[in-house]
Design a protein around this motif. Structure first.
Motif, PDB file in Angstrom:
ATOM      1  N   ARG A  54       0.840  -1.210   0.000  1.00  0.00           N
ATOM      2  CA  ARG A  54       0.000   0.000   0.000  1.00  0.00           C
ATOM      3  C   ARG A  54       0.869   1.253   0.000  1.00  0.00           C
ATOM      4  O   ARG A  54       0.583   2.219  -0.705  1.00  0.00           O
ATOM      5  CB  ARG A  54      -0.934   0.009   1.217  1.00  0.00           C
ATOM      6  CG  ARG A  54      -2.139  -0.896   1.065  1.00  0.00           C
ATOM      7  CD  ARG A  54      -3.178  -0.620   2.140  1.00  0.00           C
ATOM      8  NE  ARG A  54      -2.636  -0.764   3.488  1.00  0.00           N
ATOM      9  CZ  ARG A  54      -2.579  -1.913   4.160  1.00  0.00           C
ATOM     10  NH1 ARG A  54      -3.036  -3.014   3.619  1.00  0.00           N
ATOM     11  NH2 ARG A  54      -2.089  -1.943   5.375  1.00  0.00           N
ATOM     12  N   HIS A  55       1.927   1.229   0.797  1.00  0.00           N
ATOM     13  CA  HIS A  55       2.820   2.384   0.850  1.00  0.00           C
ATOM     14  C   HIS A  55       3.500   2.607  -0.504  1.00  0.00           C
ATOM     15  O   HIS A  55       3.601   3.746  -0.980  1.00  0.00           O
ATOM     16  CB  HIS A  55       3.872   2.186   1.940  1.00  0.00           C
ATOM     17  CG  HIS A  55       4.840   3.308   2.058  1.00  0.00           C
ATOM     18  ND1 HIS A  55       4.481   4.542   2.549  1.00  0.00           N
ATOM     19  CD2 HIS A  55       6.146   3.403   1.720  1.00  0.00           C
ATOM     20  CE1 HIS A  55       5.537   5.342   2.513  1.00  0.00           C
ATOM     21  NE2 HIS A  55       6.548   4.670   2.012  1.00  0.00           N
ATOM     22  N   THR A  61       1.878   6.868  -6.877  1.00  0.00           N
ATOM     23  CA  THR A  61       0.825   7.751  -7.387  1.00  0.00           C
ATOM     24  C   THR A  61       0.929   9.153  -6.829  1.00  0.00           C
ATOM     25  O   THR A  61       0.119  10.003  -7.185  1.00  0.00           O
ATOM     26  CB  THR A  61      -0.563   7.175  -7.051  1.00  0.00           C
ATOM     27  OG1 THR A  61      -0.678   7.028  -5.641  1.00  0.00           O
ATOM     28  CG2 THR A  61      -0.762   5.819  -7.710  1.00  0.00           C
ATOM     29  N   PHE A  62       1.913   9.406  -5.975  1.00  0.00           N
ATOM     30  CA  PHE A  62       2.071  10.743  -5.395  1.00  0.00           C
ATOM     31  C   PHE A  62       2.623  11.696  -6.441  1.00  0.00           C
ATOM     32  O   PHE A  62       3.548  11.360  -7.176  1.00  0.00           O
ATOM     33  CB  PHE A  62       3.013  10.690  -4.185  1.00  0.00           C
ATOM     34  CG  PHE A  62       3.195  12.009  -3.515  1.00  0.00           C
ATOM     35  CD1 PHE A  62       2.204  12.512  -2.711  1.00  0.00           C
ATOM     36  CD2 PHE A  62       4.356  12.734  -3.695  1.00  0.00           C
ATOM     37  CE1 PHE A  62       2.360  13.739  -2.065  1.00  0.00           C
ATOM     38  CE2 PHE A  62       4.519  13.959  -3.061  1.00  0.00           C
ATOM     39  CZ  PHE A  62       3.524  14.444  -2.257  1.00  0.00           C
ATOM     40  N   ARG A  63       2.022  12.871  -6.547  1.00  0.00           N
ATOM     41  CA  ARG A  63       2.494  13.852  -7.524  1.00  0.00           C
ATOM     42  C   ARG A  63       3.353  14.895  -6.818  1.00  0.00           C
ATOM     43  O   ARG A  63       2.907  15.571  -5.906  1.00  0.00           O
ATOM     44  CB  ARG A  63       1.302  14.541  -8.202  1.00  0.00           C
ATOM     45  CG  ARG A  63       0.524  13.591  -9.074  1.00  0.00           C
ATOM     46  CD  ARG A  63      -0.759  14.214  -9.565  1.00  0.00           C
ATOM     47  NE  ARG A  63      -0.722  14.907 -10.836  1.00  0.00           N
ATOM     48  CZ  ARG A  63      -0.447  14.351 -12.002  1.00  0.00           C
ATOM     49  NH1 ARG A  63      -0.103  13.094 -12.062  1.00  0.00           N
ATOM     50  NH2 ARG A  63      -0.497  15.044 -13.114  1.00  0.00           N
ATOM     51  N   TRP A  64       4.595  15.047  -7.247  1.00  0.00           N
ATOM     52  CA  TRP A  64       5.508  16.028  -6.694  1.00  0.00           C
ATOM     53  C   TRP A  64       5.113  17.320  -7.264  1.00  0.00           C
ATOM     54  O   TRP A  64       5.196  18.327  -7.206  1.00  0.00           O
ATOM     55  CB  TRP A  64       6.954  15.702  -7.024  1.00  0.00           C
ATOM     56  CG  TRP A  64       7.379  14.408  -6.434  1.00  0.00           C
ATOM     57  CD1 TRP A  64       7.443  13.200  -7.043  1.00  0.00           C
ATOM     58  CD2 TRP A  64       7.781  14.182  -5.075  1.00  0.00           C
ATOM     59  NE1 TRP A  64       7.863  12.242  -6.184  1.00  0.00           N
ATOM     60  CE2 TRP A  64       8.079  12.814  -4.966  1.00  0.00           C
ATOM     61  CE3 TRP A  64       7.919  14.986  -3.970  1.00  0.00           C
ATOM     62  CZ2 TRP A  64       8.504  12.243  -3.788  1.00  0.00           C
ATOM     63  CZ3 TRP A  64       8.346  14.418  -2.804  1.00  0.00           C
ATOM     64  CH2 TRP A  64       8.635  13.072  -2.709  1.00  0.00           C
TER      65      TRP A  64
END
Length: 64
Positions: A54-55, A61-64
């Protein structure tokens, strides 16, 4: 309230010793927390693997 108010000086004034003690307590807490997480990962490998997956998905999918 933004929470950025400076800390109120204690009865000792600007003594750096309480800050050193706070850092020492915080370091010990973080070490114990890491140890507890490692123990949980050993005791519950399937749950720990799912948490790692999950991490990893969140990080992908994290957008910088």
């Amino acid at each position: 309230m933004s929470g950025s108010a400076p800390p109120e000086p204690g009865p000792a004034g600007t003594d750096p010793e309480p800050d050193v003690e706070r850092r020492r307590r915080r370091a010990r807490f973080l070490r114990e927390l890491a140890e507890a997480r490692a123990l949980r990962a050993r005791v519950q490998p399937r749950r720990a693997k799912a948490a790692r997956m999950r991490h990893a998905m969140r990080m992908r999918t994290f957008r910088w």
